[in-house]
Each structure stands twice: as C-alpha cells, then as structure tokens.
Motif scaffolding. Structure first.
Motif, PDB file in Angstrom:
ATOM      1  N   TYR A   1      54.654  15.971 -21.745  1.00  0.00           N
ATOM      2  CA  TYR A   1      54.125  17.067 -20.926  1.00  0.00           C
ATOM      3  C   TYR A   1      53.467  18.160 -21.766  1.00  0.00           C
ATOM      4  O   TYR A   1      53.022  19.172 -21.216  1.00  0.00           O
ATOM      5  N   LEU A   2      53.378  17.945 -23.062  1.00  0.00           N
ATOM      6  CA  LEU A   2      52.778  18.948 -23.933  1.00  0.00           C
ATOM      7  C   LEU A   2      51.283  19.103 -23.686  1.00  0.00           C
ATOM      8  O   LEU A   2      50.693  20.114 -24.068  1.00  0.00           O
ATOM      9  N   SER A   3      50.669  18.091 -23.063  1.00  0.00           N
ATOM     10  CA  SER A   3      49.235  18.160 -22.760  1.00  0.00           C
ATOM     11  C   SER A   3      48.952  18.783 -21.402  1.00  0.00           C
ATOM     12  O   SER A   3      47.778  18.886 -21.010  1.00  0.00           O
ATOM     13  N   CYS A   4      49.994  19.184 -20.688  1.00  0.00           N
ATOM     14  CA  CYS A   4      49.760  19.881 -19.419  1.00  0.00           C
ATOM     15  C   CYS A   4      49.015  21.191 -19.701  1.00  0.00           C
ATOM     16  O   CYS A   4      49.417  21.953 -20.580  1.00  0.00           O
ATOM     17  N   PRO A   5      47.937  21.467 -18.967  1.00  0.00           N
ATOM     18  CA  PRO A   5      47.118  22.650 -19.275  1.00  0.00           C
ATOM     19  C   PRO A   5      47.684  23.960 -18.752  1.00  0.00           C
ATOM     20  O   PRO A   5      47.108  25.025 -18.984  1.00  0.00           O
ATOM     21  N   GLY A   6      48.789  23.898 -18.037  1.00  0.00           N
ATOM     22  CA  GLY A   6      49.390  25.099 -17.496  1.00  0.00           C
ATOM     23  C   GLY A   6      50.450  24.744 -16.470  1.00  0.00           C
ATOM     24  O   GLY A   6      50.860  23.587 -16.369  1.00  0.00           O
ATOM     25  N   TYR A   7      50.884  25.748 -15.720  1.00  0.00           N
ATOM     26  CA  TYR A   7      51.918  25.511 -14.710  1.00  0.00           C
ATOM     27  C   TYR A   7      51.713  26.457 -13.528  1.00  0.00           C
ATOM     28  O   TYR A   7      50.962  27.443 -13.608  1.00  0.00           O
ATOM     29  N   TRP A   8      52.387  26.125 -12.418  1.00  0.00           N
ATOM     30  CA  TRP A   8      52.349  26.970 -11.227  1.00  0.00           C
ATOM     31  C   TRP A   8      53.603  27.833 -11.172  1.00  0.00           C
ATOM     32  O   TRP A   8      54.709  27.375 -11.488  1.00  0.00           O
ATOM     33  N   ARG A   9      53.443  29.093 -10.763  1.00  0.00           N
ATOM     34  CA  ARG A   9      54.593  29.900 -10.385  1.00  0.00           C
ATOM     35  C   ARG A   9      55.009  29.504  -8.976  1.00  0.00           C
ATOM     36  O   ARG A   9      54.257  28.832  -8.257  1.00  0.00           O
TER      37      ARG A   9
END
Length: 344
Positions: free
Chosen positions: A308-316
């Motif tokens: 998951y290190l390549s995930c570009p961001g996350y949702w609150r």
C-alpha cells in the motif's frame, strides 16, 4: 504520554515501521516478547502494547486473544484491541458477525456435520467456492463446479481434514508468480518453494489441522477484480486487485491498481460504517460486485503494508481526500496514543 509503547518485534510485519516511527518521533518504546511467560511483568512500565499477531504462527493463534484481553484488564491500551481482532482469520465467525449487523455480503454456508453438508451439496446450485476458516492470499480457496468435487471436499473436511497451509499449494503459487513476473527473484522462489514442499516447516506444522466443519460461499460471476478498502481510525485507503489469468481469485495476484478513482465511494463508506459499528482500530474489507452492488467477501485487521506504499493518498471519514504518500503503521501508533489522551 505516560508510559512506554511495548512492541512485539517480528521482522516483516507492522513492527518494523512501528519501531522506526517511534525512533523518528522520539516516542518511548521497548520491544517485548508476547510469547514469554513473563510478559505481564514485562509490561509493568508500559501504557501501550502493539502486536501484529499472525495466523501463520501457532503460538500467536494459541494465546493472542486471551493475552490481549488480560492486558486490557490492566488498563493498557492495545493494538489490535479485542474488538478489532476477536474475529481475525475466522471466516465462519465473520459470517455470523456480518449477518448480525446486516452487512451486504456474499451468501455463505457453514456446516458442522457431514450429513447436513452432503444433503445441501445435493440440492444447491453450482459453482460454489469452498474455503477454510483461516488463511490469506487466496490460500485454501477452491472453486467447486459440481457435486462430485463438493462431496470430496466435504468428506475430507469431516475426516482427515486440511492443513492450514498446503505446501504444494504454496509451490503452485510460486510457479504462478514466476509466470507473472519472469524475474530472477521469482525463479529463485520456485527453488525455495520446492525445498519447503519437501521439507516440513516446523512453524507451520504446529498449526492445527482444519476439520469437522465445511464452509462455502456463492460464486459471484463476472468479476475481473476485487476492491480492498482499509480503514484505520478516521482514514481509509484502497486498491483494486485484478484476478489472475484463467482464475477467479484476486487476492494474492499481485496485479494492483492504485488509482483512487477506481475505488467506489460505496465501498469506502461501508468500510467506515462497519469499522464504527464494530469499534475496530483497523478494518480490511474485500469487495466484489453483484449487479453493480458491492458485497463483502471477508474481513481482517491485518494486511501486508508494503503493498500500500504506492497509494497516492487517503480519504478522511468525511470523504475529503488527503493527497500524499504515507505509512499505514504510523496511523496505528498515532491513534493509540490519541485514544489514551482522550480517555484520560
């Protein structure tokens, strides 16, 4: 913060980053051995315990749930806490939990005696999917196209049973990975797989044989991928996993898409909602789709974080997007400390 974070250190799991993050942030910690008879004494100067316990270690499976409950009774905050992990690596328990909470899920069937299971096999429609209650990365998952295969699996389930980790299935997985990657490392892993297939792994051999139950799920056609969403506290991130060529499984395929536009909002909201209902610190949900509607296949608290290190961001949890790379393990440490402050 009062007291140290006790971390059960095990290379390759969450603890690698937990330790690194504590060092970077000057958070007091010490490493402990949760398998030790003296673990309660070791925790005397600690306010927190973090233990990425795993289904591949018999020692973990034997004591983790009970030890975590005991440590919580001391007033120590734990990751994962009991509410997060009591159903971990137990698809049968997860079925009952999701049914109780009304979670849209793939229809599942549990049988605790051979006669009932065989009667069902004679009446049901195929294909179905047979699973053991534990396992990760699509291990112990079989497509059942007809009654003959169903009866063979049921009879084995109520006699000799199944090893929790099949050495020959693991070798087959390595061969598939070599065909996918065609790299020297994947070729080298085949030789390791042959060695492990021939020489029993003492760690895996300590895990109990799975028997005296049968677990099936409906096969949901026309899914060329699945969606995985992970909620940690008030953040969620997700990936799309493509199925293997000539197969129906996405878990363990290694074919991952990280574009957040590919993650349906309904899956994100369902994950946040179930995490809130179950009061989970970390919740992993795998989704497939039937007529466009998401269905949960299974759940967990743990995952291979390097994927998951390549995930570009996350949702609150208000569905706003936070751009930028991150380490999921950092969220776990931060939330544990914050929860202690809020509680005091």
């Amino acid at each position: 913060m009062k007291g140290k974070i006790a971390i059960h250190a095990r290379s390759g799991g969450f603890s690698d980053r937990w330790i690194e993050y504590c060092q970077q942030k000057n958070i007091p910690y010490k490493t402990v051995d949760c398998h030790s008879s003296n673990i309660i004494e070791e925790l005397a100067d600690c306010s927190f315990l973090m233990w990425n316990w795993s289904q591949t270690y018999a020692e973990d499976m034997l004591i983790a749930r009970g030890l975590i409950k005991a440590v919580e009774s001391m007033g120590i905050r734990v990751f994962p806490n009991s509410e997060t992990c009591w159903h971990f690596d137990d698809k049968v328990t997860q079925k009952y939990l999701m049914e109780a909470l009304g979670v849209p899920m793939v229809t599942s069937y549990v049988f605790l005696d051979r006669t009932t299971a065989l009667e069902w096999a004679g009446m049901t429609k195929y294909p179905k999917v047979f699973k053991l209650r534990g396992g990760a990365g699509s291990s112990n998952v079989f497509l059942v196209n007809d009654i003959n295969k169903a009866e063979r699996l049921i009879n084995k389930a109520f006699s000799t049973g199944f090893p929790p980790v099949s050495r020959w299935n693991a070798l087959s997985e390595r061969w598939w990975q070599f065909k996918r990657d065609k790299t020297f490392i994947s070729f080298f892993n085949i030789s390791r797989g042959i060695f492990r297939a021939l020489i029993k792994n003492p760690t895996l051999e300590r895990l109990p044989v799975q028997r005296n139950y049968a677990y099936f799920q409906d096969f949901v056609p026309d899914n060329d991928s699945d969606i995985r969403v992970i909620a940690i506290g008030k953040r969620a991130f997700g990936i799309k996993r493509m199925v293997r060529e000539g197969d129906f499984r996405a878990s363990g395929s290694g074919k991952i898409l990280y574009d957040p536009e590919l993650i349906p909002e309904a899956c994100i909201r369902m994950t946040f909602d179930l995490a809130k209902k179950t009061r989970s610190q970390s919740l992993v949900l795998d989704f497939i789709f039937s007529d466009g509607s998401p269905l949960v296949v299974e759940m967990s608290y743990a995952f291979a974080s390097h994927g998951y290190l390549s995930c570009p961001g996350y949702w609150r949890n208000d569905m706003t997007w936070v751009e930028g790379s991150f380490h999921p393990e950092d969220f776990m440490v931060d939330d544990l400390i914050v929860s202690s402050v809020e509680r005091s």
